[in-house]
Design a protein around this motif. Structure first.
Motif, mmCIF file in Angstrom:
data_model
loop_
_atom_site.group_PDB
_atom_site.id
_atom_site.type_symbol
_atom_site.label_atom_id
_atom_site.label_comp_id
_atom_site.label_asym_id
_atom_site.label_seq_id
_atom_site.Cartn_x
_atom_site.Cartn_y
_atom_site.Cartn_z
ATOM 1 N N UNK A 78 0.812 -1.216 0.000
ATOM 2 C CA UNK A 78 0.000 0.000 0.000
ATOM 3 C C UNK A 78 0.847 1.269 0.000
ATOM 4 N N UNK A 79 2.152 1.137 0.198
ATOM 5 C CA UNK A 79 3.026 2.305 0.207
ATOM 6 C C UNK A 79 3.529 2.672 -1.186
ATOM 7 N N UNK A 80 3.121 1.916 -2.200
ATOM 8 C CA UNK A 80 3.582 2.228 -3.551
ATOM 9 C C UNK A 80 3.174 3.640 -3.953
ATOM 10 N N UNK A 81 4.038 4.298 -4.685
ATOM 11 C CA UNK A 81 3.718 5.628 -5.206
ATOM 12 C C UNK A 81 2.947 5.556 -6.509
ATOM 13 N N UNK A 82 2.944 4.378 -7.133
ATOM 14 C CA UNK A 82 2.317 4.252 -8.447
ATOM 15 C C UNK A 82 0.807 4.114 -8.331
ATOM 16 N N UNK A 83 0.101 4.725 -9.273
ATOM 17 C CA UNK A 83 -1.339 4.566 -9.371
ATOM 18 C C UNK A 83 -1.733 3.635 -10.497
ATOM 19 N N UNK A 267 -7.413 10.953 -5.541
ATOM 20 C CA UNK A 267 -7.206 11.762 -6.743
ATOM 21 C C UNK A 267 -6.325 11.027 -7.745
ATOM 22 N N UNK A 268 -5.235 10.403 -7.251
ATOM 23 C CA UNK A 268 -4.372 9.656 -8.167
ATOM 24 C C UNK A 268 -5.130 8.475 -8.765
ATOM 25 N N UNK A 269 -5.995 7.852 -7.962
ATOM 26 C CA UNK A 269 -6.805 6.766 -8.488
ATOM 27 C C UNK A 269 -7.721 7.223 -9.608
#
Length: 339
Positions: A78-83, A267-269
């Motif tokens: 869950x700590x990934x920066x990627x969306x 927002x990233x999602x």
């Protein structure tokens, strides 16, 4: 006003998480959407620049190998920066789906793509397709074989070109394992090895080996021939393509695809979802058809002129998400001495 783009980053594999703070520090402002891309930068950077303009957002793309990026995503959790994960092949997406790291896609997104080219769990979709084919030299091969199984015959000794370290070859072998089992696949690989194939670094090198007559046949993805024909002229190519019939494992249709990652903020999602829909839209699908010579999978876009339609191909019927056992495939290739 659209904000300036952050630079594209080719990050050393398995180091993305460790480098994340430094990468954020070197950007003028944080990205609205981070994409982990297993697709080659030279192939897709122009398209992702169009995506950034379409989103009117700050998009950061980190490039690497699809399988290793998938492993990195699992490590980050869950700590990934990627969306968004933009994978070169279905297997890496299948691995993330199995571990529950992908968000469900809206049915409206899934319905854009035939169910054969998306995840059975509804959490990833293909955006472009490619077919495994047999390239052959017509001066050396009067009638190309109709199955990769024929290539273990003694008449092909020293005449075959393969790229066993290439991800697409390994995905094909994984497909054979799914379709025919490990024992049959191991036996085939041993027979192939016994025929002393010439090994190359890439599909492009295999095609050039066939074209020059260095080998008589080679196993590649279809689009390398079409790209070379577009660059040099079809009349300059000696090599021809044979699309294998009868559901042969050598006719696997694999896909590049996308999945939305759990752990991304709201927002990233939202940006990730918009990016997925953009890649299934007409502009992106036309790009895949015209620029990368792949099969478009959505928006009613036709493939490159001269390519047989997907519906006409006799590809094996397979759940592409099951192409996730790359480690086992690599171990098998090492066992028989092909890598």
């Amino acid at each position: 006003m659209r904000r300036p783009s952050v630079r594209r980053l080719a990050v050393p594999l398995l180091a993305i998480g460790m480098l994340a703070p430094a990468l954020a520090a070197c950007s003028d402002e944080p990205a609205d959407l981070v994409i982990y891309s297993g697709r080659n930068e030279d192939l897709v950077e122009p398209l992702l620049e169009k995506l950034e303009k379409e989103l009117d957002a700050n998009v950061e793309v980190r490039y690497g190998d699809s399988a290793e990026l998938a492993a990195q995503i699992l490590e980050e959790g869950d700590k990934t920066e990627a969306g968004l994960f933009f994978s070169q092949d279905a297997g890496a997406l299948g691995a993330l789906s199995k571990e529950g790291r992908l968000k469900p896609l809206p049915q409206s997104t899934l319905d854009k793509v035939d169910e054969a080219y998306r995840g059975s769990g509804g959490d990833w979709t293909g955006v472009s397709g490619r077919v495994r084919v047999l390239a052959y030299h017509p001066g050396k091969v009067a009638t190309p074989p109709d199955s990769v199984h024929d290539l273990t015959g003694p008449e092909w000794k020293g005449r075959i070109g393969i790229a066993p370290n290439n991800a697409s070859f390994q995905a094909f072998v994984t497909g054979m394992r799914v379709l025919e089992g490990d024992d049959a696949t191991r036996d085939w690989l041993k027979g192939l090895k016994a025929n002393s194939p010439k090994t190359y670094e890439s599909n492009i090198d295999v095609l050039e080996g066939v074209d020059s007559g260095e080998v008589s046949v080679g196993l590649i993805n279809h689009y390398y021939w079409y790209e070379k024909a577009a660059e040099e002229g079809e009349d300059k190519l000696t090599a021809k393509l044979h699309f294998l019939p009868g559901g042969d494992p050598g006719a696997l249709v694999n896909v590049a695809g996308v999945g939305l990652l759990k752990g991304a903020g709201k927002k990233e999602g939202e940006y990730a979802q918009q990016a997925a829909d953009f890649l299934l839209g007409k502009e992106a699908q036309t790009y895949f058809a015209e620029e990368t010579k792949e099969y478009p999978l959505a928006a009613g876009v036709a493939p490159e002129e001269g390519l047989p339609s997907l519906d006409s191909l006799e590809a094996p019927q397979i759940d592409l998400g099951k192409l996730d056992s790359l480690k086992e495939t690599l171990a098998m290739l090492q066992e028989v001495g092909l890598v």
